[in-house]
Design an enzyme around this catalytic site. Structure first.
Site, short mmCIF file in Angstrom:
data_model
loop_
_atom_site.label_atom_id
_atom_site.label_comp_id
_atom_site.label_asym_id
_atom_site.label_seq_id
_atom_site.Cartn_x
_atom_site.Cartn_y
_atom_site.Cartn_z
N ARG A 1 11.35 -5.50 5.02
CA ARG A 1 11.07 -4.06 4.82
C ARG A 1 12.07 -3.19 5.58
O ARG A 1 12.37 -3.42 6.73
CB ARG A 1 9.65 -3.74 5.28
CG ARG A 1 9.36 -2.24 5.29
CD ARG A 1 7.89 -1.92 5.31
NE ARG A 1 7.11 -2.62 6.29
CZ ARG A 1 5.77 -2.64 6.29
NH1 ARG A 1 5.09 -1.99 5.36
NH2 ARG A 1 5.12 -3.30 7.22
N LYS B 1 0.84 -1.22 0.00
CA LYS B 1 0.00 0.00 0.00
C LYS B 1 0.87 1.26 0.00
O LYS B 1 0.65 2.18 -0.79
CB LYS B 1 -0.93 0.01 1.23
CG LYS B 1 -1.84 -1.21 1.35
CD LYS B 1 -2.73 -1.13 2.57
CE LYS B 1 -2.02 -1.14 3.90
NZ LYS B 1 -1.28 -2.41 4.20
N ARG C 1 -9.80 0.73 8.46
CA ARG C 1 -9.27 -0.57 8.86
C ARG C 1 -10.27 -1.36 9.69
O ARG C 1 -9.98 -2.49 10.09
CB ARG C 1 -8.01 -0.34 9.69
CG ARG C 1 -6.81 -1.15 9.26
CD ARG C 1 -5.66 -0.71 10.11
NE ARG C 1 -4.47 -1.47 9.93
CZ ARG C 1 -3.39 -1.04 9.27
NH1 ARG C 1 -3.40 0.12 8.67
NH2 ARG C 1 -2.33 -1.79 9.23
N ARG D 1 11.02 -1.10 11.02
CA ARG D 1 9.93 -0.68 11.90
C ARG D 1 9.86 -1.57 13.13
O ARG D 1 10.06 -2.77 13.05
CB ARG D 1 8.61 -0.75 11.14
CG ARG D 1 8.19 0.58 10.57
CD ARG D 1 7.05 0.45 9.63
NE ARG D 1 5.93 -0.28 10.19
CZ ARG D 1 4.78 -0.46 9.55
NH1 ARG D 1 4.62 0.05 8.34
NH2 ARG D 1 3.79 -1.12 10.10
N ARG E 1 -0.59 -8.78 14.00
CA ARG E 1 -1.04 -7.78 13.00
C ARG E 1 -1.83 -8.46 11.89
O ARG E 1 -2.86 -7.94 11.45
CB ARG E 1 0.18 -7.06 12.40
CG ARG E 1 0.75 -6.03 13.36
CD ARG E 1 2.09 -5.53 12.89
NE ARG E 1 2.04 -4.86 11.62
CZ ARG E 1 3.08 -4.77 10.79
NH1 ARG E 1 4.23 -5.31 11.10
NH2 ARG E 1 2.96 -4.10 9.67
P1 ADP Z 1 1.12 -1.72 7.44
O1 ADP Z 1 1.66 -0.73 6.45
O2 ADP Z 1 2.10 -2.78 7.73
O3 ADP Z 1 -0.23 -2.21 7.02
P2 ADP Z 1 0.54 0.57 9.08
O4 ADP Z 1 1.75 1.41 8.99
O5 ADP Z 1 -0.61 0.95 8.22
O6 ADP Z 1 0.95 -0.95 8.82
O7 ADP Z 1 0.01 0.51 10.57
C1 ADP Z 1 0.88 0.26 11.66
C2 ADP Z 1 0.05 0.18 12.94
O8 ADP Z 1 -0.61 1.44 13.18
C3 ADP Z 1 -1.08 -0.84 12.93
O9 ADP Z 1 -0.63 -2.15 13.27
C4 ADP Z 1 -2.04 -0.25 13.97
O10 ADP Z 1 -1.56 -0.48 15.29
C5 ADP Z 1 -1.90 1.25 13.70
N1 ADP Z 1 -2.90 1.71 12.71
C6 ADP Z 1 -2.65 2.19 11.46
N2 ADP Z 1 -3.77 2.54 10.84
C7 ADP Z 1 -4.78 2.26 11.69
C8 ADP Z 1 -6.20 2.39 11.62
N3 ADP Z 1 -6.81 2.86 10.51
N4 ADP Z 1 -6.94 2.00 12.70
C9 ADP Z 1 -6.34 1.53 13.81
N5 ADP Z 1 -5.01 1.38 13.95
C10 ADP Z 1 -4.23 1.74 12.90
P1 ADP Z 2 2.22 -1.89 3.20
O1 ADP Z 2 2.19 -0.38 3.22
O2 ADP Z 2 1.00 -2.48 2.55
O3 ADP Z 2 2.47 -2.49 4.56
P2 ADP Z 2 4.78 -1.60 1.79
O4 ADP Z 2 4.50 -0.73 0.62
O5 ADP Z 2 5.51 -0.98 2.94
O6 ADP Z 2 3.43 -2.35 2.27
O7 ADP Z 2 5.60 -2.86 1.24
C1 ADP Z 2 6.03 -3.89 2.12
C2 ADP Z 2 7.41 -4.38 1.67
O8 ADP Z 2 7.29 -5.10 0.44
C3 ADP Z 2 8.41 -3.26 1.42
O9 ADP Z 2 9.69 -3.70 1.84
C4 ADP Z 2 8.36 -3.07 -0.12
O10 ADP Z 2 9.63 -2.63 -0.62
C5 ADP Z 2 8.02 -4.47 -0.60
N1 ADP Z 2 7.13 -4.48 -1.78
C6 ADP Z 2 6.06 -3.68 -2.03
N2 ADP Z 2 5.45 -4.03 -3.19
C7 ADP Z 2 6.15 -5.10 -3.67
C8 ADP Z 2 6.02 -5.93 -4.85
N3 ADP Z 2 5.03 -5.73 -5.74
N4 ADP Z 2 6.91 -6.92 -5.03
C9 ADP Z 2 7.91 -7.12 -4.13
N5 ADP Z 2 8.09 -6.39 -2.99
C10 ADP Z 2 7.22 -5.38 -2.78
#
Ligand code: ADP
Ligand code: ADP
Length: 233
Positions: free
Chosen positions: A143, A22, A97, A176, A187
């Site tokens: 990541r 994302k 979410r 992270r 998660r």
């Molecule tokens: P990822 O990119 O791995 O999906 P995020 O960076 O979006 O993770 O979120 C990290 C953490 O922040 C989540 O595990 C949760 O604790 C909190 N968080 C993020 N967005 C939301 C949301 N919309 N509602 C509740 N908690 C959230």
């Molecule tokens: P999210 O915000 O959904 O948690 P991220 O954009 O942070 O996901 O991506 C998670 C990890 O996967 C990062 O290390 C990123 O570089 C890698 N990644 C993202 N998209 C792809 C893809 N299409 N193929 C391989 N690796 C990817």
């Protein structure tokens, strides 16, 4: 990459489990359409780093891999969407979410439908990135991100040119706090229990568009751009 400066793209919602891509895709949409990425995870981490009241309330919950309460997150999003840079559109990354957050967002956008001072289109383009479970684990554990510019890397799939250093500014990359193996499981469980129903919510109203997020980053981007273009044609 070609930029489109004038178009109102409206709200774009990126759904998908942790590690789906994302944030990576949000940054590319932002560069092309010049609308901001509104990442609730990034906003919460910023609040934690700054030690704000919100950050103090969220810190322990995030460290356990659980979701921060709907009230706190919705208020944070409301404040962010009021900013003038969101008027032509924005990319919601990590929000909504929960089903309650999705209902709250629809109510907010419905209000805006009748507010002529805000030209942003009311209904979001909702895109879900679907990724295989084992691939997710690999992506999350690999990541790394730059604390200065926010660029996202992956030690397996998108490594920096120089080990552990950002290509853009040379800053040492960070892992992270919640990307540790013991936090990944809760998660992903929170995603299954609380966030999967959000996709059902949009599916029921015919607004869910699914993209195979297992593909290479560029291919996923190409499909997302096409969805945005089709939506506005
Ligand atoms: P990822 O990119 O791995 O999906 P995020 O960076 O979006 O993770 O979120 C990290 C953490 O922040 C989540 O595990 C949760 O604790 C909190 N968080 C993020 N967005 C939301 C949301 N919309 N509602 C509740 N908690 C959230
Ligand atoms: P999210 O915000 O959904 O948690 P991220 O954009 O942070 O996901 O991506 C998670 C990890 O996967 C990062 O290390 C990123 O570089 C890698 N990644 C993202 N998209 C792809 C893809 N299409 N193929 C391989 N690796 C990817």
């Amino acid at each position: 990459m070609a930029q489109e400066t004038s178009r109102d793209v409206g709200p774009i919602v990126l759904l998908g489990p942790p590690g789906a891509g994302k944030g990576t895709q949000a940054k590319r949409i932002m560069e092309k359409y010049l609308v901001p990425q509104v990442s609730t995870g990034d906003l919460l981490r910023y609040n934690v780093a700054q030690g704000t009241e919100l950050g103090r309330a969220a810190q322990a919950v995030m460290a356990r891999g659980e979701l921060v309460s709907d009230d706190l997150v919705c208020e944070m999003v409301r404040q962010r969407l009021k900013q003038p840079d969101c008027h032509r559109g924005y990319i919601l990354d990590g929000f909504p979410r929960t089903a309650a957050q999705a209902g709250w967002l629809d109510a907010l956008l419905d209000d805006r439908l009748f507010d002529n001072s805000r030209p942003t289109r009311a209904w979001p383009i909702v895109i879900r990135l679907e990724v295989d479970y084992n691939e997710l684990l690999c992506r999350i554990t690999g990541r790394r991100s730059c604390p200065t510019c926010g660029r996202i890397y992956n030690i397996h799939f998108q490594p920096p040119a120089v080990d552990e250093l950002c290509d853009v500014d040379g800053t040492k990359l960070e892992t992270r706090n919640d990307d540790r193996l013991e936090v990944i499981q809760p998660r992903l469980a929170a995603y299954q229990e609380q966030t999967a129903p959000v996709a059902d919510y949009y599916q029921r109203t015919g607004r869910l568009i699914c993209v195979n997020g297992d593909q290479a980053v560029d291919e996923v981007t190409r499909q997302i751009f096409r969805i945005i273009e089709d939506h506005h044609s």
